[in-house]
Every structure is written in C-alpha cells, then in structure tokens.
Motif scaffolding. Sequence first.
Motif, PDB file in Angstrom:
ATOM      1  N   VAL A   5      99.437 -40.875  49.620  1.00 35.00           N
ATOM      2  CA  VAL A   5      99.207 -42.303  49.423  1.00 35.00           C
ATOM      3  C   VAL A   5     100.071 -42.748  48.250  1.00 35.00           C
ATOM      4  O   VAL A   5     100.260 -42.011  47.283  1.00 35.00           O
ATOM      5  N   HIS A   6     100.595 -43.965  48.334  1.00 37.35           N
ATOM      6  CA  HIS A   6     101.332 -44.589  47.230  1.00 37.35           C
ATOM      7  C   HIS A   6     100.504 -45.760  46.700  1.00 37.35           C
ATOM      8  O   HIS A   6      99.895 -46.492  47.481  1.00 37.35           O
ATOM      9  N   GLY A  21     102.477 -47.712  56.290  1.00 32.01           N
ATOM     10  CA  GLY A  21     103.870 -47.966  55.942  1.00 32.01           C
ATOM     11  C   GLY A  21     104.066 -49.291  55.225  1.00 32.01           C
ATOM     12  O   GLY A  21     105.071 -49.491  54.563  1.00 32.01           O
ATOM     13  N   GLN A  22     103.111 -50.211  55.353  1.00 31.77           N
ATOM     14  CA  GLN A  22     103.189 -51.500  54.671  1.00 31.77           C
ATOM     15  C   GLN A  22     102.227 -51.513  53.480  1.00 31.77           C
ATOM     16  O   GLN A  22     101.213 -50.823  53.483  1.00 31.77           O
ATOM     17  N   LYS A  45     101.808 -41.712  43.112  1.00 32.57           N
ATOM     18  CA  LYS A  45     101.720 -41.050  44.410  1.00 32.57           C
ATOM     19  C   LYS A  45     100.796 -39.851  44.318  1.00 32.57           C
ATOM     20  O   LYS A  45     100.818 -39.114  43.344  1.00 32.57           O
ATOM     21  N   ASN A  46      99.997 -39.682  45.355  1.00 27.34           N
ATOM     22  CA  ASN A  46      99.203 -38.476  45.492  1.00 27.34           C
ATOM     23  C   ASN A  46      99.721 -37.746  46.713  1.00 27.34           C
ATOM     24  O   ASN A  46      99.810 -38.315  47.795  1.00 27.34           O
ATOM     25  N   GLU A  53      97.996 -52.341  44.705  1.00 23.25           N
ATOM     26  CA  GLU A  53      98.545 -52.290  46.051  1.00 23.25           C
ATOM     27  C   GLU A  53      98.625 -50.829  46.459  1.00 23.25           C
ATOM     28  O   GLU A  53      98.877 -49.967  45.611  1.00 23.25           O
ATOM     29  N   TYR A  54      98.399 -50.553  47.741  1.00 22.51           N
ATOM     30  CA  TYR A  54      98.496 -49.188  48.238  1.00 22.51           C
ATOM     31  C   TYR A  54      99.221 -49.182  49.583  1.00 22.51           C
ATOM     32  O   TYR A  54      99.296 -50.198  50.280  1.00 22.51           O
ATOM     33  N   ARG A  55      99.752 -48.011  49.903  1.00 26.89           N
ATOM     34  CA  ARG A  55     100.435 -47.834  51.188  1.00 26.89           C
ATOM     35  C   ARG A  55     100.192 -46.414  51.665  1.00 26.89           C
ATOM     36  O   ARG A  55     100.398 -45.456  50.913  1.00 26.89           O
TER      37      ARG A  55
END
Length: 182
Positions: free
Chosen positions: A172-173, A126-127, A29-30, A55-57
Amino acid sequence: FNGKDLSGWKLRRPDAHSSWSVLLGGILKNTVEEGSHGVDLVTEKKFWNFTLRLEYRFEPYEGMESDDDLYTNTGYLLFITNPGIWTRTLEIQGKNSFEMTIAMGRTESEMTVDDAARVRARKPAGQWNSIQIVSKDGQVWSYLNGVLVTHVSKHPFTEPGYIGFQCESGPVHWRNIRIKAE
C-alpha cells in the motif's frame, strides 16, 4: 508525516522487522507480502479530538482481474493505549470493499454505515483515494473521497490514544498524511 522519514512514528513492536519505507515524493509504503501481517506503525503522540487526512493507493498485482480480487488489507487504529502489545482499539477498516467501516471495537460501539456511499466514492486499485477521519468529543466520522461513510455516535474509548496504521497481505502507498489535533 513529514514525507522524508518516520520521525514522529514508531513500530508497535520495536523488535520486529519493519516493512515500512519512505519513497521519493513523500510517499509512505508498506511492502508486507501476501498472506502476512506487517508491524503496525503508530504515532509517538496520543490524540483524542483530531482530524486525520491522507491519501492511499493499493497496488494492482499480476493476475488481478478486478478490484474484487484485491487481497491487500489495511486499517487505521484509533485510541491505542499501549502500542507495545495488542490492545483494544477502534479500527477504521481500510480493506477494499470495506473502507471506512468499523472492524475492531464494532460490538462496543453505536454507528451508522452507508455502504452505497462507499461504493460510489471508491476509486479502483492503482488510483489515489482520500480519507478523512474526524474524532470529536467521543464521536468519529470517516469519509472516503469526501463522502461520509460511517458515523460512530458512541464508542468505549474515553482517553487520548495513539493512532496506528496496519497493513497485511500486500503493498500500500500513502501520501499527504496529516493529523491535526483539535
């Protein structure tokens, strides 16, 4: 990314405050704040022919009415020669509505971009979205959720370089980050 700590990665400016953290479940996570630019995270190894998968969200935030309001920006920096200073790089954009296009290095490169494919492939904030970036013999392909968005047929970089993650203006995740040298 081993999902436990930042082994194999370093801050582009080691003297700067880090906004990067590893969460339970192997999520990177940032937490950079709105309006600011975080410190880039770069690999300790250099790469030329490789496949990067992740993958990012984006986190939706209070007051956000649609993805058009999303201000979080990220990018994937390829072929960095010196991570200690800002240098030329080929940046694959991660910003919402511009994913997988070329930001930095664009004017020196030849490419095709399928904007309609990006729009069809993108999942909302969110996805989780998946990214694949392939660098092979001087060409780069970038995919969003399995759909080819950009093909760079020529760019100015001729040597292996570090891969970096950049983030600004919001959290961002990332998860399942894998780099396979070819």
